[in-house]
Design a protein around this motif. Structure first.
Motif, PDB file in Angstrom:
ATOM      1  N   PHE A 104       0.837  -1.204   0.000  1.00 25.55           N
ATOM      2  CA  PHE A 104       0.000   0.000   0.000  1.00 25.55           C
ATOM      3  C   PHE A 104       0.871   1.253   0.000  1.00 25.55           C
ATOM      4  O   PHE A 104       0.649   2.191  -0.784  1.00 25.55           O
ATOM      5  CB  PHE A 104      -0.913  -0.029   1.228  1.00 25.55           C
ATOM      6  CG  PHE A 104      -1.545   1.289   1.585  1.00 25.55           C
ATOM      7  CD1 PHE A 104      -2.645   1.759   0.891  1.00 25.55           C
ATOM      8  CD2 PHE A 104      -1.038   2.045   2.634  1.00 25.55           C
ATOM      9  CE1 PHE A 104      -3.233   2.974   1.222  1.00 25.55           C
ATOM     10  CE2 PHE A 104      -1.615   3.255   2.983  1.00 25.55           C
ATOM     11  CZ  PHE A 104      -2.718   3.719   2.278  1.00 25.55           C
ATOM     12  N   ALA A 105       1.880   1.277   0.841  1.00 27.98           N
ATOM     13  CA  ALA A 105       2.750   2.452   0.936  1.00 27.98           C
ATOM     14  C   ALA A 105       3.573   2.631  -0.333  1.00 27.98           C
ATOM     15  O   ALA A 105       3.719   3.755  -0.834  1.00 27.98           O
ATOM     16  CB  ALA A 105       3.674   2.312   2.150  1.00 27.98           C
ATOM     17  N   ALA A 106       4.114   1.526  -0.864  1.00 23.66           N
ATOM     18  CA  ALA A 106       4.955   1.628  -2.059  1.00 23.66           C
ATOM     19  C   ALA A 106       4.154   2.113  -3.266  1.00 23.66           C
ATOM     20  O   ALA A 106       4.601   2.985  -4.021  1.00 23.66           O
ATOM     21  CB  ALA A 106       5.590   0.261  -2.352  1.00 23.66           C
ATOM     22  N   SER A 107       2.948   1.546  -3.456  1.00 27.58           N
ATOM     23  CA  SER A 107       2.130   1.968  -4.598  1.00 27.58           C
ATOM     24  C   SER A 107       1.690   3.422  -4.442  1.00 27.58           C
ATOM     25  O   SER A 107       1.611   4.165  -5.429  1.00 27.58           O
ATOM     26  CB  SER A 107       0.924   1.042  -4.754  1.00 27.58           C
ATOM     27  OG  SER A 107       0.132   1.029  -3.571  1.00 27.58           O
ATOM     28  N   SER A 108       1.408   3.841  -3.213  1.00 28.69           N
ATOM     29  CA  SER A 108       1.027   5.241  -2.985  1.00 28.69           C
ATOM     30  C   SER A 108       2.177   6.181  -3.329  1.00 28.69           C
ATOM     31  O   SER A 108       1.980   7.227  -3.956  1.00 28.69           O
ATOM     32  CB  SER A 108       0.605   5.444  -1.529  1.00 28.69           C
ATOM     33  OG  SER A 108      -0.497   4.636  -1.198  1.00 28.69           O
ATOM     34  N   PHE A 109       3.387   5.805  -2.937  1.00 27.34           N
ATOM     35  CA  PHE A 109       4.545   6.662  -3.204  1.00 27.34           C
ATOM     36  C   PHE A 109       4.827   6.754  -4.700  1.00 27.34           C
ATOM     37  O   PHE A 109       5.005   7.857  -5.242  1.00 27.34           O
ATOM     38  CB  PHE A 109       5.781   6.146  -2.472  1.00 27.34           C
ATOM     39  CG  PHE A 109       7.031   6.903  -2.810  1.00 27.34           C
ATOM     40  CD1 PHE A 109       7.251   8.159  -2.278  1.00 27.34           C
ATOM     41  CD2 PHE A 109       7.966   6.374  -3.690  1.00 27.34           C
ATOM     42  CE1 PHE A 109       8.401   8.885  -2.616  1.00 27.34           C
ATOM     43  CE2 PHE A 109       9.111   7.080  -4.023  1.00 27.34           C
ATOM     44  CZ  PHE A 109       9.321   8.343  -3.486  1.00 27.34           C
ATOM     45  N   VAL A 110       4.852   5.609  -5.374  1.00 28.25           N
ATOM     46  CA  VAL A 110       5.151   5.617  -6.813  1.00 28.25           C
ATOM     47  C   VAL A 110       4.071   6.389  -7.574  1.00 28.25           C
ATOM     48  O   VAL A 110       4.371   7.197  -8.450  1.00 28.25           O
ATOM     49  CB  VAL A 110       5.289   4.178  -7.352  1.00 28.25           C
ATOM     50  CG1 VAL A 110       5.464   4.187  -8.870  1.00 28.25           C
ATOM     51  CG2 VAL A 110       6.461   3.469  -6.690  1.00 28.25           C
ATOM     52  N   GLY A 111       2.807   6.134  -7.238  1.00 25.64           N
ATOM     53  CA  GLY A 111       1.729   6.858  -7.895  1.00 25.64           C
ATOM     54  C   GLY A 111       1.825   8.353  -7.679  1.00 25.64           C
ATOM     55  O   GLY A 111       1.583   9.147  -8.599  1.00 25.64           O
TER      56      GLY A 111
ATOM     57  N   ALA B 261       7.727   5.384   3.552  1.00 22.39           N
ATOM     58  CA  ALA B 261       7.925   5.369   2.100  1.00 22.39           C
ATOM     59  C   ALA B 261       8.180   6.767   1.568  1.00 22.39           C
ATOM     60  O   ALA B 261       9.076   6.987   0.737  1.00 22.39           O
ATOM     61  CB  ALA B 261       6.707   4.749   1.409  1.00 22.39           C
ATOM     62  N   PHE B 262       7.409   7.740   2.061  1.00 21.90           N
ATOM     63  CA  PHE B 262       7.591   9.101   1.586  1.00 21.90           C
ATOM     64  C   PHE B 262       8.851   9.733   2.158  1.00 21.90           C
ATOM     65  O   PHE B 262       9.480  10.571   1.491  1.00 21.90           O
ATOM     66  CB  PHE B 262       6.360   9.946   1.912  1.00 21.90           C
ATOM     67  CG  PHE B 262       5.289   9.858   0.871  1.00 21.90           C
ATOM     68  CD1 PHE B 262       5.192  10.804  -0.124  1.00 21.90           C
ATOM     69  CD2 PHE B 262       4.385   8.805   0.883  1.00 21.90           C
ATOM     70  CE1 PHE B 262       4.213  10.719  -1.103  1.00 21.90           C
ATOM     71  CE2 PHE B 262       3.400   8.702  -0.090  1.00 21.90           C
ATOM     72  CZ  PHE B 262       3.313   9.658  -1.089  1.00 21.90           C
ATOM     73  N   ALA B 263       9.244   9.339   3.356  1.00 26.44           N
ATOM     74  CA  ALA B 263      10.472   9.895   3.938  1.00 26.44           C
ATOM     75  C   ALA B 263      11.699   9.355   3.207  1.00 26.44           C
ATOM     76  O   ALA B 263      12.566  10.124   2.772  1.00 26.44           O
ATOM     77  CB  ALA B 263      10.539   9.557   5.426  1.00 26.44           C
ATOM     78  N   VAL B 264      11.752   8.028   3.054  1.00 23.26           N
ATOM     79  CA  VAL B 264      12.924   7.419   2.411  1.00 23.26           C
ATOM     80  C   VAL B 264      12.909   7.689   0.906  1.00 23.26           C
ATOM     81  O   VAL B 264      13.895   8.136   0.324  1.00 23.26           O
ATOM     82  CB  VAL B 264      12.951   5.896   2.686  1.00 23.26           C
ATOM     83  CG1 VAL B 264      14.096   5.239   1.936  1.00 23.26           C
ATOM     84  CG2 VAL B 264      13.070   5.634   4.182  1.00 23.26           C
ATOM     85  N   GLY B 265      11.757   7.408   0.282  1.00 23.27           N
ATOM     86  CA  GLY B 265      11.668   7.643  -1.150  1.00 23.27           C
ATOM     87  C   GLY B 265      11.790   9.110  -1.496  1.00 23.27           C
ATOM     88  O   GLY B 265      12.410   9.480  -2.501  1.00 23.27           O
ATOM     89  N   GLY B 266      11.181   9.968  -0.678  1.00 20.97           N
ATOM     90  CA  GLY B 266      11.272  11.397  -0.931  1.00 20.97           C
ATOM     91  C   GLY B 266      12.697  11.907  -0.829  1.00 20.97           C
ATOM     92  O   GLY B 266      13.115  12.775  -1.605  1.00 20.97           O
ATOM     93  N   ALA B 267      13.458  11.353   0.135  1.00 18.79           N
ATOM     94  CA  ALA B 267      14.867  11.746   0.254  1.00 18.79           C
ATOM     95  C   ALA B 267      15.637  11.334  -0.998  1.00 18.79           C
ATOM     96  O   ALA B 267      16.486  12.090  -1.493  1.00 18.79           O
ATOM     97  CB  ALA B 267      15.484  11.111   1.495  1.00 18.79           C
ATOM     98  N   GLY B 268      15.350  10.145  -1.504  1.00 20.10           N
ATOM     99  CA  GLY B 268      16.000   9.706  -2.740  1.00 20.10           C
ATOM    100  C   GLY B 268      15.638  10.590  -3.923  1.00 20.10           C
ATOM    101  O   GLY B 268      16.497  10.936  -4.743  1.00 20.10           O
ATOM    102  N   MET B 269      14.347  10.953  -4.040  1.00 18.36           N
ATOM    103  CA  MET B 269      13.926  11.846  -5.121  1.00 18.36           C
ATOM    104  C   MET B 269      14.578  13.216  -4.986  1.00 18.36           C
ATOM    105  O   MET B 269      15.007  13.809  -5.982  1.00 18.36           O
ATOM    106  CB  MET B 269      12.399  11.980  -5.105  1.00 18.36           C
ATOM    107  CG  MET B 269      11.661  10.720  -5.510  1.00 18.36           C
ATOM    108  SD  MET B 269      11.813  10.332  -7.261  1.00 18.36           S
ATOM    109  CE  MET B 269      10.844  11.652  -7.983  1.00 18.36           C
ATOM    110  N   ASP B 270      14.663  13.721  -3.758  1.00 21.90           N
ATOM    111  CA  ASP B 270      15.296  15.028  -3.546  1.00 21.90           C
ATOM    112  C   ASP B 270      16.776  14.986  -3.918  1.00 21.90           C
ATOM    113  O   ASP B 270      17.318  15.941  -4.489  1.00 21.90           O
ATOM    114  CB  ASP B 270      15.140  15.462  -2.087  1.00 21.90           C
ATOM    115  CG  ASP B 270      13.704  15.823  -1.742  1.00 21.90           C
ATOM    116  OD1 ASP B 270      12.903  16.043  -2.679  1.00 21.90           O
ATOM    117  OD2 ASP B 270      13.370  15.876  -0.544  1.00 21.90           O
ATOM    118  N   ALA B 271      17.434  13.859  -3.581  1.00 22.16           N
ATOM    119  CA  ALA B 271      18.851  13.736  -3.919  1.00 22.16           C
ATOM    120  C   ALA B 271      19.051  13.702  -5.431  1.00 22.16           C
ATOM    121  O   ALA B 271      19.995  14.310  -5.964  1.00 22.16           O
ATOM    122  CB  ALA B 271      19.429  12.471  -3.278  1.00 22.16           C
ATOM    123  N   GLU B 272      18.158  12.992  -6.135  1.00 17.00           N
ATOM    124  CA  GLU B 272      18.245  12.949  -7.598  1.00 17.00           C
ATOM    125  C   GLU B 272      17.969  14.326  -8.190  1.00 17.00           C
ATOM    126  O   GLU B 272      18.671  14.771  -9.116  1.00 17.00           O
ATOM    127  CB  GLU B 272      17.252  11.921  -8.147  1.00 17.00           C
ATOM    128  CG  GLU B 272      17.172  11.847  -9.657  1.00 17.00           C
ATOM    129  CD  GLU B 272      18.477  11.418 -10.304  1.00 17.00           C
ATOM    130  OE1 GLU B 272      18.671  11.742 -11.490  1.00 17.00           O
ATOM    131  OE2 GLU B 272      19.303  10.768  -9.632  1.00 17.00           O
TER     132      GLU B 272
END
Length: 508
Positions: A249-256, A293-304
């Motif tokens: 649920f968290a992963a699909s929400s983040f990717v979407g 998901a948003f904290a870890v994934g968001g940090a990765g997106m911000d780094a990119e």
């Protein structure tokens, strides 16, 4: 007089009330599309009303026919799902051949930035890309998706990425189709699963949606995926199963959300439904997984993103939320949010060198416009025009990007879906009538569920309500609701049409 405690408690009553709020919103939308006098889209209102009535009867007949086909479908369920998936894949790839185009507008910016990332490692040296994406960083998720597609294509020596991109969009569409079917099966049984497949056929833009290659197409599948993951987490019997589905649920929400942030509306609806269904631990687990998901994934997106854009560029150029709210507050008929003339909001918001001065000017403009619509007649006028802009086009404006980049309707497919095509008027009225019929069916299904005090589909109804409210407040276009079309069809598929009365046998 003392009020009796509702059966199931106040939380259940609140949940049913939240579901029921969806009904007046979409009833207003359907009636506004059919009756409002605004000239947008060049509607023939009597014709549209007639086609809506006929479309509603046809869809009800299809839903009733599902009852007769239920046993046969249950025996061949996997084969039917595979056949539906292959049909859409073949048609979408086939229509992509007829709609092939070279991007020249917003999509071109995304494709160009993706190419620069793959070829040079960054688009930060390209001034056009820097200006565009520092204004619209919410489109960077699509850029990174295109970059990934380009990298895979290069491994196989493929330089033309149009069809690989269409293929990815089509595969995402199939994921949404299959998840919608599974979602309806879990909520309404085999009959509801068959019904949603039949209702998918009533949305003609699905046939070429993957050719649009913008956030509308790439994010389409995620709302039903998100809701299905939440439903599976709710039904899981073991702690391990609940944890795995909460992570999904968290992963699909983040990717979407990276493809189109409004996907988060479906996730919020699921959390609200779980909480009011008295599943506090599961709600907390899903919320925690979502936050991580948003904290870890968001940090990765911000780094990119930091590899391409500086914080100073983003702070200087990124259009604030007030910009989109102001676009969603048109005072006159011919201004505002993109479909009544140009509005000029981009010129206004980019005319300031100081971001603070820009934000202050936008805030003043928003306050003035809110004050202007303080009278009920003005507010109703604004809501009616904006609602028509958002929901009054059953083609969802998916031709906009394609037609902007390939103007001539030089084949039969374009003659149908392009505004300049000979058959567009008929196509518009047919698709819009079916869209109105779908909304009416979804309202009937919600009313039926509320009357029966069934809350299994609460997340779907609340997500649709959330989409309506968001698009009533934000800048909006006909494309923006398309992301929630699969959820609308899932809601409509849960309607149980009244059974035909059996004639009594009267002995001679």
């Amino acid at each position: 007089m003392r009020l009796s405690r509702p059966r199931g408690g106040w939380m259940r009553a609140l949940l049913l009330m939240g579901m029921a709020l969806m009904i007046p919103c979409f009833l207003f939308t359907a009636l506004n599309t059919l009756l409002s006098p605004w000239p947008l889209y060049g509607r023939n209102r009597p014709l549209l009303a007639l086609l809506t009535a006929l479309g509603l009867l046809a869809l009800l007949a299809a839903l009733r026919a599902a009852g007769r086909l239920e046993a046969a479908f249950a025996r061949r369920e996997r084969a039917c799902l595979a056949l539906a998936a292959l049909f859409y894949l073949a048609v979408q790839l086939g229509l992509a051949c007829a709609l092939r185009y070279t991007p020249k507008t917003d999509l071109e910016q995304c494709v160009t930035a993706a190419r620069l990332i793959v070829e040079q490692g960054t688009f930060g040296q390209n001034e056009r890309s820097v200006v565009y994406f520092s204004r619209y960083p919410h489109n960077l998720g699509l850029v990174y998706a295109f970059a990934a597609i380009l990298r895979v294509c290069r491994l196989f020596g493929v330089t033309d990425v149009f069809f690989p991109s269409v293929l990815v969009a089509s595969l995402l569409f199939l994921m949404g189709l299959l998840c919608s079917a599974r979602l309806c099966r879990r909520l309404g049984g085999v009959r509801a699963e068959l019904r949603v497949l039949l209702l998918f056929a009533s949305c003609l833009p699905f046939l070429y949606a993957s050719s649009e290659l913008y956030t509308d197409a790439f994010s389409l599948a995620f709302p039903p995926v998100i809701v299905l993951c939440a439903v599976r987490a709710r039904e899981a019997a073991s702690r391990r199963g609940r944890a795995l589905w909460a992570l999904a649920f968290a992963a699909s929400s983040f990717v979407g959300a990276q493809l189109r942030f409004t996907s988060i509306i479906a996730a919020i609806a699921c959390l609200i439904a779980l909480l009011l269904q008295k599943r506090p631990r599961l709600t907390a687990a899903c919320a925690l997984a979502l936050a991580c998901a948003f904290a870890v994934g968001g940090a990765g997106m911000d780094a990119e993103t930091a590899r391409h854009l500086s914080d100073a560029q983003l702070e200087q150029n990124e259009l604030p939320k007030l910009h989109y709210i102001a676009m969603g507050l048109p005072v006159q008929e011919d201004e505002g949010y993109g479909q009544y003339e140009s509005g000029g909001w981009l010129l206004f918001s980019t005319s300031f060198d100081d971001p603070k001065a820009r934000d202050a000017a936008l805030l003043e403009e928003v306050i003035d416009r809110i004050y202007y619509v303080r009278y009920p007649s003005r507010l109703l006028s604004l809501l009616s025009r904006k609602n028509l802009s958002t929901f009054g086009n059953g083609t969802f404006g998916l031709n906009e990007i394609i037609e902007a980049d390939a103007h001539e309707p030089d084949n039969p497919v374009k003659q149908v879906i392009f505004e300049g095509g000979a058959l567009y008027g008929a196509y518009y009225h047919l698709t819009t009538a079916l869209f109105c019929a779908q909304m009416l069916l979804a309202c009937a299904a919600c009313a039926q569920a509320v009357r029966r005090k069934e809350e299994k589909a609460a997340a779907i109804m609340i997500a649709l309500l959330g989409a309506f409210l968001f698009l009533s407040l934000w800048e909006t276009r006909a494309r923006y609701f398309f992301q929630f079309e699969m959820l609308l069809l899932c809601a409509a598929a849960l309607l149980e049409p009244p059974a035909r009365r059996q004639k009594k046998h009267i002995p001679a």
